[in-house]
Design an enzyme around this catalytic site. Structure first.
Site, PDB file in Angstrom:
ATOM      1  N   LYS A   1      13.059   7.689  12.732  1.00 50.29           N
ATOM      2  CA  LYS A   1      13.429   8.188  11.407  1.00 50.29           C
ATOM      3  C   LYS A   1      14.762   8.929  11.442  1.00 50.29           C
ATOM      4  CE  LYS A   1       9.866   6.557   9.250  1.00 50.29           C
ATOM      5  NZ  LYS A   1      10.005   5.487   8.237  1.00 50.29           N
TER       6      LYS A   1
ATOM      7  N   SER B   1       0.840  -1.199   0.000  1.00 45.16           N
ATOM      8  CA  SER B   1       0.000   0.000   0.000  1.00 45.16           C
ATOM      9  C   SER B   1       0.874   1.248   0.000  1.00 45.16           C
ATOM     10  CB  SER B   1      -0.928   0.019   1.229  1.00 45.16           C
ATOM     11  OG  SER B   1      -0.166   0.066   2.425  1.00 45.16           O
TER      12      SER B   1
ATOM     13  N   VAL C   1       9.190  -7.228   9.493  1.00 45.12           N
ATOM     14  CA  VAL C   1      10.545  -6.763   9.200  1.00 45.12           C
ATOM     15  C   VAL C   1      11.429  -6.705  10.443  1.00 45.12           C
ATOM     16  CG1 VAL C   1       9.844  -5.477   7.155  1.00 45.12           C
ATOM     17  CG2 VAL C   1       9.861  -4.310   9.380  1.00 45.12           C
TER      18      VAL C   1
ATOM     19  N   ASP D   1       5.225  -7.474   3.286  1.00 45.93           N
ATOM     20  CA  ASP D   1       4.165  -6.765   3.998  1.00 45.93           C
ATOM     21  C   ASP D   1       3.470  -7.771   4.906  1.00 45.93           C
ATOM     22  OD1 ASP D   1       2.714  -3.819   2.979  1.00 45.93           O
ATOM     23  OD2 ASP D   1       1.699  -5.030   4.498  1.00 45.93           O
TER      24      ASP D   1
ATOM     25  N   THR E   1      -1.641   9.528   1.536  1.00 54.06           N
ATOM     26  CA  THR E   1      -1.850   8.088   1.656  1.00 54.06           C
ATOM     27  C   THR E   1      -3.254   7.882   2.234  1.00 54.06           C
ATOM     28  OG1 THR E   1      -0.897   8.079   3.876  1.00 54.06           O
ATOM     29  CG2 THR E   1       0.616   7.675   2.035  1.00 54.06           C
TER      30      THR E   1
ATOM     31  N   TYR F   1       8.454   8.367  16.664  1.00 54.22           N
ATOM     32  CA  TYR F   1       8.548   8.356  15.205  1.00 54.22           C
ATOM     33  C   TYR F   1       9.771   9.145  14.739  1.00 54.22           C
ATOM     34  CZ  TYR F   1       7.023   8.772  10.328  1.00 54.22           C
ATOM     35  OH  TYR F   1       6.943   8.719   8.958  1.00 54.22           O
TER      36      TYR F   1
END
Length: 257
Positions: A167, A15, A61, A36, A198, A163
C-alpha cells in the site's frame, strides 16, 4: 467529470468497497465493468444492476494477459473506458522474523503482486484506453484513475509488513502517475481507507469489534463501504483534485499492535 454515461472499471468490484462503488456509479448513470475472481458474487451483482448497466469479468489483476483481455472486453461491450477504480487486494499476517522463522518469501511476493503490481497493471491498461477518448469537458478531461491504499501505508502494525509495503507503493505511485498522464487529460488519485466494516469484520468476537470501534477519533465506529464510495464519486466529479492521497479514517492513527 460527470458520471452520467461514462464507463468505469472497478477491480474487486464484487464485494466490499468495490461493490459499494459499483452501486454508487450505476446510481449516477455510469456503466460499470466489475473485475473480480468471485464469479458467483459478480454475476449476482450484474443481475441486480442490470446487464445494460454492468458486466462481470473474471480477472486476475496481477496477470498481464488476464487484465488485457478484460479491458479489451470492456471496450467491446461499452465502447470506452473513462474511470478506473482499483480495489482488488489481499492481506497478510506475518512478521519479518517470527517464531516460525523469517517472513515466507512466497507470501510477501503474492501480496505485492496483487496489491501493487495488480494496481499498476490495470491502471496502465485503462490509461491506454482513456487516452483514446475525446475530451469530455472544457478542461480536456479524458479519464480518472482512483487507486486504493490504506492507513497501513503510513502506520503499518506488527505483522502488516507485506500489506504496508504494497500500500505504501500505491501511495508512492500516485503523484508520478498523475504527472505521467497529465498530458492525456487523465487524473490520478488514491484513497487510503481506515477501518471500514467489510464482511471480514463480521467474524470478530464482539469484544474485539467493540475495541476497534473505539480507535477512531470521531465518530467512534468503523467506516461504511458507502462512505468510501462517496469519496470515489467526489474524486471523479471534482476535476481539480489530482495527484492526491485522501485518508478516510475518522482521524485514527494506528498503534504498533
Amino acid at each position: 467529470m460527470d458520471l452520467q454515461g461514462k464507463v468505469a472499471i472497478v477491480t474487486g468490484g464484487a464485494s466490499g468497497l468495490g461493490q459499494a462503488t459499483v452501486e454508487a456509479y450505476v446510481a449516477k448513470g455510469a456503466k460499470v465493468a466489475i473485475f473480480d475472481m468471485n464469479e458467483e458474487r459478480g454475476n449476482a451483482l450484474v443481475e441486480q444492476l442490470g446487464a445494460d448497466n454492468a458486466a462481470f469479468f473474471n480477472v486476475n489483476v496481477a496477470d498481464e494477459a488476464s487484465a488485457q483481455a478484460a479491458v479489451a472486453g470492456v471496450v467491446e461491450k461499452f465502447g470506452a473506458v473513462h474511470i478506473c477504480n482499483n480495489f482488488a487486494g489481499i492481506a497478510s499476517a506475518a512478521k519479518t522474523l517470527g517464531k516460525d522463522g523469517p517472513f515466507p518469501m512466497g507470501e510477501f511476493t503474492k501480496v505485492i503482486n496483487v496489491n501493487l503490481i495488480g494496481t499498476f497493471n490495470v491502471s496502465r491498461l485503462a490509461a491506454e484506453q482513456m487516452a483514446k477518448n475525446e475530451p469530455v469537458n472544457d478542461d480536456g478531461s479524458r479519464g480518472v484513475i482512483i487507486n486504493t491504499a490504506s492507513i497501513a501505508a503510513f502506520e503499518g502494525q506488527m505483522g502488516q509488513l507485506a500489506y504496508s509495503a504494497s500500500k505504501g507503493g500505491v501511495v508512492g505511485m500516485t503523484l508520478p502517475m498523475a504527472r505521467d498522464l497529465a498530458a492525456f487529460g487523465i487524473r490520478v488519485n488514491t484513497i487510503a481507507p481506515g477501518l471500514i466494516h467489510t464482511p471480514l469484520f463480521e467474524a470478530l468476537p464482539e469484544k474485539a469489534y467493540a475495541a476497534l470501534c473505539e480507535a477512531p477519533l470521531y465518530p467512534k465506529r468503523l467506516g461504511r463501504p458507502e462512505e468510501i464510495a462517496k469519496v470515489a464519486v467526489s474524486l471523479v466529479e471534482n476535476d481539480y483534485i489530482n495527484g492526491e492521497v485522501v485518508r478516510v479514517d475518522a482521524g485514527i492513527r494506528m498503534q504498533p499492535r
